[in-house]
Structures are given as structure tokens and as C-alpha cells.
Write a protein that holds these residues in place. Structure first.
Motif, PDB file in Angstrom:
ATOM      1  N   TYR A  32      64.154  14.290 -10.292  1.00 29.83           N
ATOM      2  CA  TYR A  32      65.533  14.759 -10.422  1.00 29.83           C
ATOM      3  C   TYR A  32      66.092  15.052  -9.035  1.00 29.83           C
ATOM      4  CZ  TYR A  32      69.603  17.392 -11.956  1.00 29.83           C
ATOM      5  OH  TYR A  32      70.897  17.824 -12.159  1.00 29.83           O
ATOM      6  N   PRO A  33      67.253  14.475  -8.688  1.00 32.20           N
ATOM      7  CA  PRO A  33      67.778  14.617  -7.324  1.00 32.20           C
ATOM      8  C   PRO A  33      68.325  15.995  -6.983  1.00 32.20           C
ATOM      9  CG  PRO A  33      68.651  12.651  -8.430  1.00 32.20           C
ATOM     10  CD  PRO A  33      68.019  13.492  -9.471  1.00 32.20           C
ATOM     11  N   GLY A  34      68.620  16.814  -8.001  1.00 36.25           N
ATOM     12  CA  GLY A  34      69.215  18.119  -7.735  1.00 36.25           C
ATOM     13  C   GLY A  34      68.207  19.243  -7.780  1.00 36.25           C
ATOM     14  N   PRO A  35      68.671  20.483  -7.558  1.00 36.39           N
ATOM     15  CA  PRO A  35      67.771  21.649  -7.587  1.00 36.39           C
ATOM     16  C   PRO A  35      67.254  21.929  -9.004  1.00 36.39           C
ATOM     17  CG  PRO A  35      69.859  22.147  -6.483  1.00 36.39           C
ATOM     18  CD  PRO A  35      70.055  20.853  -7.183  1.00 36.39           C
ATOM     19  N   VAL A  36      65.963  22.200  -9.103  1.00 37.71           N
ATOM     20  CA  VAL A  36      65.330  22.508 -10.388  1.00 37.71           C
ATOM     21  C   VAL A  36      64.426  23.724 -10.214  1.00 37.71           C
ATOM     22  CG1 VAL A  36      63.852  21.691 -12.261  1.00 37.71           C
ATOM     23  CG2 VAL A  36      65.328  20.076 -11.069  1.00 37.71           C
ATOM     24  N   ARG A  37      64.480  24.615 -11.180  1.00 46.00           N
ATOM     25  CA  ARG A  37      63.575  25.782 -11.192  1.00 46.00           C
ATOM     26  C   ARG A  37      63.046  25.934 -12.618  1.00 46.00           C
ATOM     27  NH1 ARG A  37      63.626  30.608  -8.048  1.00 46.00           N
ATOM     28  NH2 ARG A  37      61.663  31.705  -8.465  1.00 46.00           N
ATOM     29  N   ILE A  38      61.744  26.150 -12.751  1.00 44.17           N
ATOM     30  CA  ILE A  38      61.119  26.253 -14.066  1.00 44.17           C
ATOM     31  C   ILE A  38      60.723  27.705 -14.330  1.00 44.17           C
ATOM     32  CG2 ILE A  38      59.224  25.461 -15.540  1.00 44.17           C
ATOM     33  CD1 ILE A  38      59.068  22.951 -13.825  1.00 44.17           C
ATOM     34  N   PHE A  39      61.068  28.186 -15.519  1.00 39.66           N
ATOM     35  CA  PHE A  39      60.707  29.542 -15.936  1.00 39.66           C
ATOM     36  C   PHE A  39      59.875  29.430 -17.211  1.00 39.66           C
ATOM     37  CE2 PHE A  39      64.598  29.826 -13.523  1.00 39.66           C
ATOM     38  CZ  PHE A  39      64.393  30.923 -12.699  1.00 39.66           C
ATOM     39  N   LEU A  40      58.584  29.649 -17.087  1.00 34.52           N
ATOM     40  CA  LEU A  40      57.717  29.665 -18.262  1.00 34.52           C
ATOM     41  C   LEU A  40      57.544  31.112 -18.708  1.00 34.52           C
ATOM     42  CD1 LEU A  40      54.754  27.517 -19.178  1.00 34.52           C
ATOM     43  CD2 LEU A  40      54.434  29.997 -19.302  1.00 34.52           C
ATOM     44  N   ILE A  41      57.968  31.388 -19.925  1.00 32.82           N
ATOM     45  CA  ILE A  41      57.963  32.758 -20.440  1.00 32.82           C
ATOM     46  C   ILE A  41      56.804  32.907 -21.414  1.00 32.82           C
ATOM     47  CG2 ILE A  41      59.316  34.556 -21.517  1.00 32.82           C
ATOM     48  CD1 ILE A  41      60.447  33.427 -18.861  1.00 32.82           C
ATOM     49  N   ASP A  42      55.819  33.670 -20.998  1.00 33.13           N
ATOM     50  CA  ASP A  42      54.600  33.882 -21.770  1.00 33.13           C
ATOM     51  C   ASP A  42      54.877  34.933 -22.848  1.00 33.13           C
ATOM     52  OD1 ASP A  42      52.113  34.268 -22.781  1.00 33.13           O
ATOM     53  OD2 ASP A  42      51.133  34.674 -20.871  1.00 33.13           O
ATOM     54  N   ASP A  43      54.946  34.475 -24.085  1.00 31.32           N
ATOM     55  CA  ASP A  43      55.309  35.331 -25.208  1.00 31.32           C
ATOM     56  C   ASP A  43      54.061  35.955 -25.834  1.00 31.32           C
ATOM     57  OD1 ASP A  43      56.522  36.548 -27.390  1.00 31.32           O
ATOM     58  OD2 ASP A  43      56.732  34.671 -28.524  1.00 31.32           O
ATOM     59  N   GLY A  44      53.427  36.868 -25.092  1.00 32.20           N
ATOM     60  CA  GLY A  44      52.298  37.620 -25.632  1.00 32.20           C
ATOM     61  C   GLY A  44      51.066  36.774 -25.918  1.00 32.20           C
ATOM     62  N   SER A  45      50.798  35.775 -25.101  1.00 37.82           N
ATOM     63  CA  SER A  45      49.648  34.901 -25.333  1.00 37.82           C
ATOM     64  C   SER A  45      48.327  35.657 -25.134  1.00 37.82           C
ATOM     65  CB  SER A  45      49.689  33.703 -24.385  1.00 37.82           C
ATOM     66  OG  SER A  45      50.844  32.921 -24.611  1.00 37.82           O
ATOM     67  N   THR A  46      47.324  35.215 -25.876  1.00 36.00           N
ATOM     68  CA  THR A  46      45.984  35.795 -25.731  1.00 36.00           C
ATOM     69  C   THR A  46      44.977  34.763 -25.242  1.00 36.00           C
ATOM     70  OG1 THR A  46      45.489  35.313 -28.060  1.00 36.00           O
ATOM     71  CG2 THR A  46      46.417  37.481 -27.554  1.00 36.00           C
ATOM     72  N   ASP A  47      45.449  33.549 -24.911  1.00 34.38           N
ATOM     73  CA  ASP A  47      44.535  32.476 -24.513  1.00 34.38           C
ATOM     74  C   ASP A  47      44.678  32.083 -23.046  1.00 34.38           C
ATOM     75  OD1 ASP A  47      46.986  31.255 -24.526  1.00 34.38           O
ATOM     76  OD2 ASP A  47      46.365  29.511 -25.711  1.00 34.38           O
ATOM     77  N   GLY A  48      45.339  32.932 -22.250  1.00 31.90           N
ATOM     78  CA  GLY A  48      45.484  32.633 -20.830  1.00 31.90           C
ATOM     79  C   GLY A  48      46.561  31.610 -20.510  1.00 31.90           C
ATOM     80  N   THR A  49      47.565  31.509 -21.367  1.00 33.12           N
ATOM     81  CA  THR A  49      48.639  30.534 -21.141  1.00 33.12           C
ATOM     82  C   THR A  49      49.312  30.735 -19.787  1.00 33.12           C
ATOM     83  OG1 THR A  49      49.120  30.106 -23.484  1.00 33.12           O
ATOM     84  CG2 THR A  49      50.941  29.835 -21.931  1.00 33.12           C
ATOM     85  N   GLY A  50      49.672  31.957 -19.458  1.00 31.73           N
ATOM     86  CA  GLY A  50      50.376  32.225 -18.208  1.00 31.73           C
ATOM     87  C   GLY A  50      49.540  31.888 -16.988  1.00 31.73           C
ATOM     88  N   GLU A  51      48.284  32.287 -17.005  1.00 35.48           N
ATOM     89  CA  GLU A  51      47.395  32.001 -15.874  1.00 35.48           C
ATOM     90  C   GLU A  51      47.197  30.498 -15.709  1.00 35.48           C
ATOM     91  OE1 GLU A  51      46.842  34.022 -18.344  1.00 35.48           O
ATOM     92  OE2 GLU A  51      46.513  36.046 -17.531  1.00 35.48           O
ATOM     93  N   LEU A  52      47.044  29.780 -16.831  1.00 36.54           N
ATOM     94  CA  LEU A  52      46.865  28.337 -16.768  1.00 36.54           C
ATOM     95  C   LEU A  52      48.114  27.667 -16.196  1.00 36.54           C
ATOM     96  CD1 LEU A  52      45.395  25.705 -17.369  1.00 36.54           C
ATOM     97  CD2 LEU A  52      46.245  25.842 -19.735  1.00 36.54           C
ATOM     98  N   ALA A  53      49.277  28.139 -16.583  1.00 37.87           N
ATOM     99  CA  ALA A  53      50.522  27.563 -16.059  1.00 37.87           C
ATOM    100  C   ALA A  53      50.599  27.716 -14.544  1.00 37.87           C
ATOM    101  CB  ALA A  53      51.727  28.238 -16.723  1.00 37.87           C
ATOM    102  N   ALA A  54      50.223  28.877 -14.038  1.00 37.81           N
ATOM    103  CA  ALA A  54      50.245  29.091 -12.588  1.00 37.81           C
ATOM    104  C   ALA A  54      49.261  28.158 -11.879  1.00 37.81           C
ATOM    105  CB  ALA A  54      49.919  30.554 -12.286  1.00 37.81           C
ATOM    106  N   ARG A  55      48.088  27.950 -12.474  1.00 39.23           N
ATOM    107  CA  ARG A  55      47.105  27.047 -11.861  1.00 39.23           C
ATOM    108  C   ARG A  55      47.607  25.607 -11.864  1.00 39.23           C
ATOM    109  NH1 ARG A  55      43.293  29.899 -14.967  1.00 39.23           N
ATOM    110  NH2 ARG A  55      42.969  28.084 -16.329  1.00 39.23           N
ATOM    111  N   LEU A  56      48.231  25.189 -12.954  1.00 41.74           N
ATOM    112  CA  LEU A  56      48.754  23.817 -13.025  1.00 41.74           C
ATOM    113  C   LEU A  56      49.843  23.596 -11.987  1.00 41.74           C
ATOM    114  CD1 LEU A  56      48.935  23.381 -16.904  1.00 41.74           C
ATOM    115  CD2 LEU A  56      47.413  22.158 -15.355  1.00 41.74           C
ATOM    116  N   ALA A  57      50.694  24.605 -11.796  1.00 44.25           N
ATOM    117  CA  ALA A  57      51.743  24.483 -10.786  1.00 44.25           C
ATOM    118  C   ALA A  57      51.153  24.367  -9.394  1.00 44.25           C
ATOM    119  CB  ALA A  57      52.691  25.679 -10.871  1.00 44.25           C
ATOM    120  N   ALA A  58      50.099  25.118  -9.122  1.00 44.00           N
ATOM    121  CA  ALA A  58      49.447  25.045  -7.809  1.00 44.00           C
ATOM    122  C   ALA A  58      48.794  23.687  -7.596  1.00 44.00           C
ATOM    123  CB  ALA A  58      48.406  26.158  -7.691  1.00 44.00           C
TER     124      ALA A  58
END
Length: 386
Positions: free
Chosen positions: A72-98
Motif C-alpha cells: 500500500y503506497p500510503g501510511p498504514v498503522r495496525i492495531f490488534l486489540i487483544d480481547d481477553g485472550s488466554t492463549d498468548g494471542t497478543g504476545e504472538l502478534a508482537a513476535r510476528l510483527a518483529a
């Protein structure tokens, strides 16, 4: 009136119903409603991608990298909102981004939903608030955590929205059809959705019909503000349709069609998973009305079940008129279903099985009502909504 007379007249009523559906229900059976032709904009607006996610660690490796890889040629920002996950969804998302790089990714959590909110919409509310606080995004891409986008998906969505002057552009993601149950249930799910909400009616500014596919919704930020989204629909179980109604009701132009570049990676290998997917919201679709439920059951029986019964009865020595009317209705039914099977790359000879699938959907709808009256209502990942 004899039983043969009843069978004949109900078969004739079914045939008349199919003629009316095919000629007067917005061409619901057609699958050529795809992103409208467009030219790229002169300037590419900023986009904020909001991904509500609850216990999505199993599918995130197949979906989030596709957002991080958007061309995408323009500015993009992604916000993943972890809705009370118990399986490490938020941590996994951060690792995938890295690992994958790409646009900036913010992972945050809004805590438990406030009274009167569904969990998904509570997460969407938090994501939109963060996007407005930290970006000047002209558009919001609301996409589910199980949706994978081709690299040009966002570019195509924004181009279509800009060129067509749409406040909301939504695509029905191509769902997975890898197992036998998925091949039987999934195409019919999209087919029935189109029958309820014909895409051409949705896309007509003068028509009242409004719908969206929640897995992929590009929404103008000012349209969200004008329609007070998601606050105005905070109790909605079928949030995508409610979102489209809110935007269209307030004068927004909306568009809905089938996707070529957006796919769901969520597996439904067994009937039980597909059953839950349908039954958790089917009775809400009927406004929790026993009268609408009775009408739906009767309609499904007459439209989908009577034709094959009339054919079988006719072949076993029953009235020829019932055989003719039932056969014609069954043929029209199968012909109308064939484009959806072709869209999913499935065999045309599966089309006559639609009556059997319709019976399954009838049972799922009744089960949805039973669950509602037992207090189990719309249950999803550990939460149940009244």
C-alpha cells in the motif's frame, strides 16, 4: 382435499416461490458482484487497520503476516486489540510483527467489556479510539483475526472506495472449503446470506437493504463518527449487518460483494464447529421472534424440502403434476446454486444436495432458538450474550 392434492399444490407453490426468488430477489444467485472498476487515487490516504482478536493464536500466523505485507503506497498503522485472550494471542502478534516487519503494529487490550457491549465491539471501540488518537487515518479497515489478505487487498479496497465515493466497502471473504462438511455447508452459508441480503439491493443507495461482511470492512472514519460506530450498535450480535444499517441510515453509500483477494483461514473440519457458527446468531437474525421462526421453518420446508419429496412421490406412483412441479422447482434451485459452487471451485453435481443442506440449516436455526430460551443464546469463546 386428498394427500395427493396437497402434495401437488405445495409443489406448485414451491415452483412459484422459486420463480419469484429468481426473478424478484435482486439476482441473489449471481456471483459477479466484485469490487467495482476504479482508477488509483492521486494521493493515497492514511489507513488504520483494527483487528479484534480473542484466542486467535492458532490462525494468527496465517493471517497477520498478510496485513504486515500489504503493498500500500500510503501510511498504514495496525492495531490488534487483544480481547481477553488466554492463549498468548497478543504476545504472538508482537513476535510476528518483529519477524515480518511492515507497518507499525500496536497490540493493546481494553479489558473486560462494559455492561451492554459485546466483546468484539468493545475491542473495535478501543481500536478505533486508538486509531483516532494516534493517526489521522481517513479510512478504518476492520478485519477479523482469521482473515488473510493478498498483498494488493488494501490498495484495491481504498481505490474502489475513493473512485466510487463509498463510505463503506465490504467484501465477503472466501471461506475455507477443504473438508467434506465445509464443502457442504459453507457455499450454502454465503448463498443464503445473499438471498437474505441481495448484494445489488445493498449497493443501491435508494434501497433499504443494508449488510456487510464483518471479516473485511473498509470504513471512512468520518462515517464512523457520523453514525456513532460502534457505540450505536454496541449490543449487536450480528454486528456487520448492524454496522451497514447504521452507515446507510445516516446517508452513507455502502458496497458489498464477493472477494477475490480476501480469504478466511479458520478451519471448520467437523459439523459441530459449523453448527456453532450458524446457530450462535441464527435466532438473533430472526429478532428472537417465535412468529418469524415459525415462518422461516415453514418457508424452508416449502421452498427447499417439498421439491425432492414431490419428485420421489411422483416416481413412486404419485401424481404426475407433483412430479413435474417438484422437478422443475428442484432444477431451478440447483441451477441457482451452481454459480456459488463454481465460485468455490466445487463440482456442479453437488447442487442438487442443497435441500439436504437446507434441512441442516433449519435444524441449526431451531437449535439457536432453543439455546436462546435456555439462556445460552449467542455463545462465542466463553461469552454468552442475552
Amino acid at each position: 382435499m386428498t394427500s395427493n392434492d396437497w402434495l401437488t399444490w405445495t409443489a406448485v407453490a414451491s415452483l412459484a416461490g422459486w420463480l419469484w426468488l429468481l426473478l424478484g430477489q435482486g439476482g441473489f444467485w449471481r456471483t459477479d458482484v466484485r469490487l467495482p472498476r476504479h482508477t488509483p487515487p492521486a494521493d493515497w490516504p492514511a489507513v488504520a487497520v483494527v483487528v479484534p482478536a480473542r484466542d486467535e493464536a492458532a490462525v494468527l500466523p496465517d493471517s497477520l503476516p498478510s496485513l504486515l505485507a500489504q503493498d500500500y503506497p500510503g501510511p498504514v498503522r495496525i492495531f490488534l486489540i487483544d480481547d481477553g485472550s488466554t492463549d498468548g494471542t497478543g504476545e504472538l502478534a508482537a513476535r510476528l510483527a518483529a519477524e515480518h516487519g511492515g507497518p507499525g503494529l500496536t497490540v493493546d487490550s481494553p479489558g473486560e467489556p462494559a455492561e451492554g457491549w459485546t466483546g468484539k465491539l468493545w475491542a473495535v471501540r478501543h481500536g478505533i479510539a486508538l486509531a483516532r488518537e494516534r493517526t489521522d487515518a481517513e479510512y478504518l479497515l476492520l478485519t477479523d483475526a482469521d482473515i488473510a489478505h493478498r498483498p494488493d487487498s488494501l490498495r484495491e479496497l481504498v481505490s474502489a472506495a475513493r473512485f466510487g465515493g463509498y463510505d463503506m466497502v465490504s467484501q465477503m471473504a472466501r471461506l475455507r472449503v477443504a473438508t467434506g462438511w465445509e464443502r457442504l455447508i459453507v457455499p450454502a452459508f454465503v448463498y443464503f446470506f445473499g438471498q437474505l441480503y441481495p448484494f445489488r439491493w445493498v449497493n443501491n443507495p435508494g434501497a433499504r437493504t443494508a449488510a456487510a461482511a464483518g471479516g473485511c470492512v473498509l470504513l471512512r472514519t468520518d462515517a464512523a463518527v457520523r453514525s456513532r460506530v460502534p457505540e450505536s450498535i454496541r449490543r449487536a450480535v450480528i454486528d456487520d449487518v448492524s454496522l451497514a444499517r447504521a452507515v446507510k441510515r445516516d446517508g452513507g453509500r455502502i458496497w458489498l460483494g464477493l472477494a477475490d483477494h480476501v480469504d478466511s483461514v479458520r478451519p471448520y473440519p467437523r459439523l459441530a464447529e459449523l453448527w456453532r457458527m450458524v446457530s450462535r446468531s441464527a435466532y438473533a437474525q430472526l429478532l428472537h421472534s417465535p412468529l418469524l421462526l415459525a415462518g422461516t421453518v415453514l418457508g424452508l420446508l416449502v421452498i427447499y424440502v417439498v421439491p425432492p419429496l414431490a419428485v420421489v412421490a411422483g416416481l413412486l406412483g404419485g401424481p404426475g403434476a407433483a412430479l413435474a412441479a417438484g422437478g422443475a422447482a428442484w432444477a431451478l434451485m440447483a441451477a441457482s446454486f451452481w454459480p456459488m459452487l463454481r465460485y468455490y471451485g466445487l463440482r456442479p453435481w453437488d447442487a442438487p444436495l442443497l435441500p439436504f443442506t437446507a434441512v441442516l440449516y433449519l435444524l441449526m436455526t431451531v437449535d439457536s432458538a432453543v439455546r436462546h430460551y435456555r439462556g445460552r443464546g449467542a455463545a462465542w469463546k466463553g461469552r454468552t450474550y442475552a
